[in-house]
Design a protein around this motif. Sequence first.
Motif, short mmCIF file in Angstrom:
data_model
loop_
_atom_site.label_atom_id
_atom_site.label_comp_id
_atom_site.label_asym_id
_atom_site.label_seq_id
_atom_site.Cartn_x
_atom_site.Cartn_y
_atom_site.Cartn_z
N VAL A 250 0.84 -1.21 0.00
CA VAL A 250 0.00 0.00 0.00
C VAL A 250 0.86 1.25 0.00
CG1 VAL A 250 -1.72 1.31 1.30
CG2 VAL A 250 -1.93 -1.19 1.11
N ALA A 251 1.87 1.29 0.88
CA ALA A 251 2.73 2.46 0.99
C ALA A 251 3.57 2.68 -0.25
CB ALA A 251 3.63 2.34 2.22
N GLU A 252 3.73 1.65 -1.07
CA GLU A 252 4.52 1.76 -2.29
C GLU A 252 3.77 2.47 -3.41
OE1 GLU A 252 5.58 -2.22 -3.21
OE2 GLU A 252 6.81 -2.51 -1.38
N GLN A 253 2.47 2.66 -3.25
CA GLN A 253 1.66 3.26 -4.31
C GLN A 253 1.68 4.79 -4.19
OE1 GLN A 253 0.95 0.90 -6.47
NE2 GLN A 253 1.82 -0.39 -4.84
N PRO A 254 1.77 5.49 -5.32
CA PRO A 254 1.78 6.95 -5.27
C PRO A 254 0.45 7.49 -4.74
CG PRO A 254 1.59 6.17 -7.55
CD PRO A 254 1.88 4.97 -6.69
N VAL A 255 0.53 8.44 -3.83
CA VAL A 255 -0.67 9.01 -3.22
C VAL A 255 -1.29 10.03 -4.17
CG1 VAL A 255 -1.57 10.32 -1.26
CG2 VAL A 255 0.25 8.63 -0.91
N THR A 256 -2.59 9.93 -4.36
CA THR A 256 -3.31 10.87 -5.22
C THR A 256 -3.39 12.22 -4.51
OG1 THR A 256 -4.59 9.06 -6.17
CG2 THR A 256 -5.45 11.29 -6.46
N GLU A 257 -3.02 13.28 -5.19
CA GLU A 257 -2.93 14.61 -4.57
C GLU A 257 -4.26 15.02 -3.93
OE1 GLU A 257 -1.63 19.20 -5.76
OE2 GLU A 257 -1.64 17.63 -7.28
N GLU A 267 -6.89 -2.77 -13.36
CA GLU A 267 -5.83 -3.56 -13.98
C GLU A 267 -4.67 -3.84 -13.02
OE1 GLU A 267 -4.94 0.79 -14.71
OE2 GLU A 267 -6.70 -0.52 -14.77
N LYS A 268 -4.64 -3.12 -11.89
CA LYS A 268 -3.58 -3.34 -10.90
C LYS A 268 -4.08 -4.15 -9.70
CE LYS A 268 -0.75 0.64 -12.12
NZ LYS A 268 -0.04 1.85 -11.62
N ALA A 269 -5.16 -4.85 -9.88
CA ALA A 269 -5.71 -5.64 -8.78
C ALA A 269 -4.73 -6.70 -8.27
CB ALA A 269 -7.01 -6.30 -9.20
N ASP A 270 -3.82 -7.15 -9.16
CA ASP A 270 -2.89 -8.20 -8.75
C ASP A 270 -1.84 -7.71 -7.76
OD1 ASP A 270 -1.43 -6.63 -10.49
OD2 ASP A 270 -0.77 -8.29 -11.78
N LEU A 271 -1.80 -6.41 -7.48
CA LEU A 271 -0.92 -5.91 -6.43
C LEU A 271 -1.24 -6.55 -5.08
CD1 LEU A 271 -0.86 -2.07 -7.21
CD2 LEU A 271 1.11 -3.61 -7.33
N PHE A 272 -2.47 -7.02 -4.94
CA PHE A 272 -2.94 -7.52 -3.66
C PHE A 272 -3.06 -9.04 -3.63
CE2 PHE A 272 -4.53 -3.27 -4.55
CZ PHE A 272 -3.89 -2.58 -3.53
N ASP A 273 -2.28 -9.69 -4.51
CA ASP A 273 -2.31 -11.16 -4.56
C ASP A 273 -1.85 -11.80 -3.25
OD1 ASP A 273 -3.33 -11.15 -7.08
OD2 ASP A 273 -1.51 -11.84 -8.10
N ASP A 274 -0.97 -11.11 -2.51
CA ASP A 274 -0.44 -11.69 -1.28
C ASP A 274 -1.05 -11.08 -0.02
OD1 ASP A 274 1.31 -13.36 -2.72
OD2 ASP A 274 2.80 -11.76 -2.89
N THR A 275 -2.06 -10.27 -0.19
CA THR A 275 -2.72 -9.64 0.96
C THR A 275 -3.68 -10.63 1.61
OG1 THR A 275 -2.59 -7.51 -0.20
CG2 THR A 275 -4.05 -7.64 1.71
N ASP A 276 -3.58 -10.77 2.93
CA ASP A 276 -4.43 -11.75 3.62
C ASP A 276 -5.90 -11.36 3.60
OD1 ASP A 276 -2.24 -13.34 4.29
OD2 ASP A 276 -1.90 -12.27 6.17
N LEU A 277 -6.19 -10.11 4.00
CA LEU A 277 -7.57 -9.65 4.15
C LEU A 277 -7.80 -8.41 3.31
CD1 LEU A 277 -7.84 -9.82 8.06
CD2 LEU A 277 -8.31 -11.66 6.42
N ILE A 278 -8.91 -8.38 2.61
CA ILE A 278 -9.32 -7.21 1.85
C ILE A 278 -10.55 -6.61 2.51
CG2 ILE A 278 -10.27 -6.37 -0.33
CD1 ILE A 278 -7.30 -6.95 -0.51
N PHE A 279 -10.52 -5.31 2.74
CA PHE A 279 -11.67 -4.56 3.24
C PHE A 279 -12.18 -3.66 2.13
CE2 PHE A 279 -9.45 -5.88 6.95
CZ PHE A 279 -10.35 -5.89 8.00
#
Length: 346
Positions: A250-257, A267-279
Motif C-alpha cells: 500500500v505504501a509503495e503506491q503513489p498518493v493521489t494529490e 488492472e492493478k488488482a494483482d498488487l494484492f495477490d499476497d494480501t491476507d484480508l481485503i476490506f
Amino acid sequence: MRTSTDVRTSTDVKKGALVAGIALLAAALTGCAPDDTTEGAGTACGSFPVTIESSLGDAVIPEKPKRVVTLGQGSADTVFALGTTPVGVEIDTWGGDSDGYQPWFRTAVEKAGDDLPELITSTPEIDVESIVELDPDVILAPQSGLSQKQFDTLSALAPTVAYPGDAWSTAWDDQIEIIGQALGQSDDADDLVDDIDARLAAVATENPEFADHSFAYLYTGEVGALGVFQENEPRAAILSKMGLRIDPVVAEQPVTEGTASSVLGLEKADLFDDTDLIFTFYSDAASKKQIEAQPLYGAIPAVERGSLVSTSDQSFVTASSLITPLTVPYVVDDYVGMIHRAIDAL
C-alpha cells in the motif's frame, strides 16, 4: 439535561455499546459549566479569547461557546462528547437515518435527554439562512470541504474553524484537539484521544492473532475503478490500531494529490495477490453484485477465498470511515466479528 462478510448491524447491541461509552465519557469529563466565569477555572476550561488558525483564515473565539454549529464529518460527535450538544449539525443523507441524523449521534443525544440539533443542508449550497436562525457562537468545520467563499460568509456570522491543511484531510486526533481548543477544553480533548487509542489497543491485545495478518482497504466506487486507502486514512488507521498489519504494498503506491489514498485502476488488482484480508464497501446491494462480478476483482485471492470484509450498510460505512468518541464504540464489536470470519476463510 447534561452540563466477504456482509453486515447488517444489530441496533440493540450498538445502542448498548454507545450507552456504555457515553457513561464512561460522563465519568471521565468534568467539562466547563456554560456560565462559568471564574478566572483560572482550570486547564480543562482553557482561557479566552482563543485564536485558531486554518488554511482559510483565523477564528477568534471571544468566550466559551454555548451555541455550537458543526459542518462536515465527525465534529458533532466530539462536541457532544465534550459535554455540549450542538444546536445545528450537517444533514447526512447517505449514512444517516431517515431523518438525516447519524444513528450513533442520535442515540447519544436522545439518551442524554437533550433536544436533537437542527439539520443543516450543504448541497448544493450551505443553508446559510438556517445557520443565521441558530445564532451560533462558533461554527466548527475542521473536517470539511468548505471553500474560501463559504468560510468568509460563515465567518461574518460567527467565528468559523476550518481545516488546518487540505480540505477533508484533517487527522482524526487533530480534529478532536482543534475542537477541544475551540471549546476551551483541551485537556478533556486529549483524554478523548487517549480513550480512543486505549479502546483500540485493547482490541489488539484481546485479538493477538490480528498481528499475523496483512490487510488492504480497497475502494471501487464504480465498475472498472480500484483504489486503496493509505494507512493514515481513518478507514485504514482504525484497522491498524486494532492490530492488523497494513500490507507494505500500500505504501509503495503513489498518493493521489489532495487525498490519503491511491487511485490504481482495476488492472492493478494483482498488487494484492499476497494480501491476507481485503476490506471494502459498496454503496448498495446492486453495486456489490456488479463489482464482485468483475473477473479482475474476483480474482484477487482474498476476494476469491472469502477473506473479504465488506458491507453495504451505509451507516456502518460512514461510521467506520471516522474515528470519533461515538463511532468507535458503534463499529468496533461488529468489526472484530467480521475480521474473525474473514481470517477463518484463510
